[in-house]
Scaffold this active site. Sequence first.
Site, PDB file in Angstrom:
ATOM      1  N   GLN A   1      -9.612  18.104  -7.343  1.00 29.87           N
ATOM      2  CA  GLN A   1     -10.469  19.029  -8.092  1.00 29.87           C
ATOM      3  C   GLN A   1      -9.601  20.003  -8.900  1.00 29.87           C
ATOM      4  OE1 GLN A   1     -14.167  20.946  -6.564  1.00 29.87           O
ATOM      5  NE2 GLN A   1     -12.799  22.627  -6.091  1.00 29.87           N
TER       6      GLN A   1
ATOM      7  N   GLY B   1     -20.704  28.124  -1.196  1.00 28.03           N
ATOM      8  CA  GLY B   1     -21.251  28.883  -0.076  1.00 28.03           C
ATOM      9  C   GLY B   1     -20.886  28.308   1.276  1.00 28.03           C
ATOM     10  N   TYR B   2     -21.585  28.778   2.318  1.00 31.26           N
ATOM     11  CA  TYR B   2     -21.242  28.510   3.710  1.00 31.26           C
ATOM     12  C   TYR B   2     -19.755  28.850   3.896  1.00 31.26           C
ATOM     13  CZ  TYR B   2     -22.563  26.866   8.291  1.00 31.26           C
ATOM     14  OH  TYR B   2     -22.879  26.820   9.630  1.00 31.26           O
TER      15      TYR B   2
ATOM     16  N   HIS C   1     -12.222  30.270   1.934  1.00 30.13           N
ATOM     17  CA  HIS C   1     -12.822  30.963   0.791  1.00 30.13           C
ATOM     18  C   HIS C   1     -12.354  32.425   0.760  1.00 30.13           C
ATOM     19  CE1 HIS C   1     -16.095  27.841   1.634  1.00 30.13           C
ATOM     20  NE2 HIS C   1     -15.788  27.592   0.384  1.00 30.13           N
TER      21      HIS C   1
ATOM     22  N   SER D   1     -13.267  23.770   6.290  1.00 32.55           N
ATOM     23  CA  SER D   1     -14.205  23.173   5.344  1.00 32.55           C
ATOM     24  C   SER D   1     -15.623  23.496   5.797  1.00 32.55           C
ATOM     25  CB  SER D   1     -14.016  21.648   5.331  1.00 32.55           C
ATOM     26  OG  SER D   1     -15.134  21.031   4.732  1.00 32.55           O
TER      27      SER D   1
ATOM     28  N   LYS E   1      -6.721  22.539  -1.067  1.00 34.89           N
ATOM     29  CA  LYS E   1      -7.394  21.606  -0.166  1.00 34.89           C
ATOM     30  C   LYS E   1      -8.113  20.527  -0.978  1.00 34.89           C
ATOM     31  CE  LYS E   1     -10.736  20.569   3.062  1.00 34.89           C
ATOM     32  NZ  LYS E   1     -11.939  20.563   2.259  1.00 34.89           N
TER      33      LYS E   1
ATOM     34  N   ARG F   1     -17.937  21.577   5.610  1.00 35.00           N
ATOM     35  CA  ARG F   1     -18.468  20.345   6.210  1.00 35.00           C
ATOM     36  C   ARG F   1     -18.001  20.144   7.649  1.00 35.00           C
ATOM     37  NH1 ARG F   1     -18.040  18.203   0.565  1.00 35.00           N
ATOM     38  NH2 ARG F   1     -20.145  17.580  -0.025  1.00 35.00           N
TER      39      ARG F   1
HETATM   40  P1  AMP Z   1     -16.355  24.714  -1.765  1.00 34.59           P
HETATM   41  O1  AMP Z   1     -17.259  25.848  -1.387  1.00 34.59           O
HETATM   42  O2  AMP Z   1     -16.068  23.768  -0.660  1.00 34.59           O
HETATM   43  O3  AMP Z   1     -16.758  24.056  -3.062  1.00 34.59           O
HETATM   44  O4  AMP Z   1     -14.943  25.381  -2.065  1.00 34.59           O
HETATM   45  C1  AMP Z   1     -14.812  26.460  -2.960  1.00 34.59           C
HETATM   46  C2  AMP Z   1     -13.348  26.713  -3.193  1.00 34.59           C
HETATM   47  O5  AMP Z   1     -12.714  27.028  -1.954  1.00 34.59           O
HETATM   48  C3  AMP Z   1     -12.611  25.495  -3.753  1.00 34.59           C
HETATM   49  O6  AMP Z   1     -11.658  25.916  -4.719  1.00 34.59           O
HETATM   50  C4  AMP Z   1     -11.943  24.929  -2.531  1.00 34.59           C
HETATM   51  O7  AMP Z   1     -10.777  24.186  -2.827  1.00 34.59           O
HETATM   52  C5  AMP Z   1     -11.604  26.177  -1.775  1.00 34.59           C
HETATM   53  N1  AMP Z   1     -11.388  25.887  -0.351  1.00 34.59           N
HETATM   54  C6  AMP Z   1     -12.214  25.198   0.481  1.00 34.59           C
HETATM   55  N2  AMP Z   1     -11.651  25.068   1.694  1.00 34.59           N
HETATM   56  C7  AMP Z   1     -10.447  25.687   1.634  1.00 34.59           C
HETATM   57  C8  AMP Z   1      -9.377  25.894   2.561  1.00 34.59           C
HETATM   58  N3  AMP Z   1      -9.433  25.431   3.808  1.00 34.59           N
HETATM   59  N4  AMP Z   1      -8.286  26.554   2.141  1.00 34.59           N
HETATM   60  C9  AMP Z   1      -8.209  27.028   0.868  1.00 34.59           C
HETATM   61  N5  AMP Z   1      -9.175  26.886  -0.046  1.00 34.59           N
HETATM   62  C10 AMP Z   1     -10.279  26.220   0.321  1.00 34.59           C
END
Ligand code: AMP
Length: 282
Positions: A153, A31-32, A37, A185, A149, A187
Amino acid sequence: MNIIMSVTEMQAFSDACRKQGKTIAFVPTMGYLHQGHAHLMQEGRKLGDILIVSIFVNPTQFGPGEDFEKYPRDWDRDAQLCASAGVDVIFAPTAEEMYPQGYQTSITVSQVSQNLCGVSRPTHFQGVATVVAKLFSCTKPHVALFGEKDFQQLAVIKRMVRDLNVDVRIIGVPTVREQDGLAMSSRNTYLNADERRSALSLSRGLARARELFQQGERSALVLIGTVREIIEKETCATVDYIQVCDIETLQDIDVISQPAVMALAVKIGKARLIDNIVLKEE
Ligand code: AMP
């Protein structure tokens, strides 16, 4: 757009889609949501008849003292972004739904999880692999999309899927960046204006390393030294690691003679930011 919070409802929905011969694409998130995403969702939209996004801040991938409680959340904005990305279902279980009383199973992808972020976050990838396996069992996708990114993972998930014969195609999607280069991100919201400026040193450092690589530099040590110098000019930046690794095993490389990932993690203010680039002959 459907919102499903129960595991059995999610499974019934996916079973019904599969019975109708529909292809399910799945994007797991915490989320966020941001444009990174959204890009995963756009790619997922192309690959599946049905697009499922999960929003679940997974407690088991946060270590003690990390930001689980403070992790940013904005349900309304997330739901809006999903709706405009053409998402069919948001799967948003509670922690109790995912980890009911008595829960005790976890998945360890041993070697790929150890290096890089695994050093300072020793239980992180166990939490990630386990929750992704569970989310796959809930949403039953044909294809799942992950961002490059979070390179480690992605490597962990690819390894798990291969090792456990999970019948899901894993797609890696390139990192989406802000116009000035900062990797998007959730964050980044922790950064104040000065820290946001300092955070640009990550992408600037990586871009400089790519330039040197393109000019023929193959020594990991030299490339790492260059990036470190650029980042450490920022007084509020503390480097956790800067490493050059094999793109599959994530073991360190001294001389780059095969495709490699240069990955880094840097603490800036309250945010621990990660970024990476792949270095390979064009
Ligand atoms: P998260 O919500 O941070 O756990 O990310 C969910 C998914 O979105 C994960 O597969 C991340 O690698 C991907 N993601 C997060 N930031 C980016 C970004 N800047 N570009 C591409 N994919 C992203």
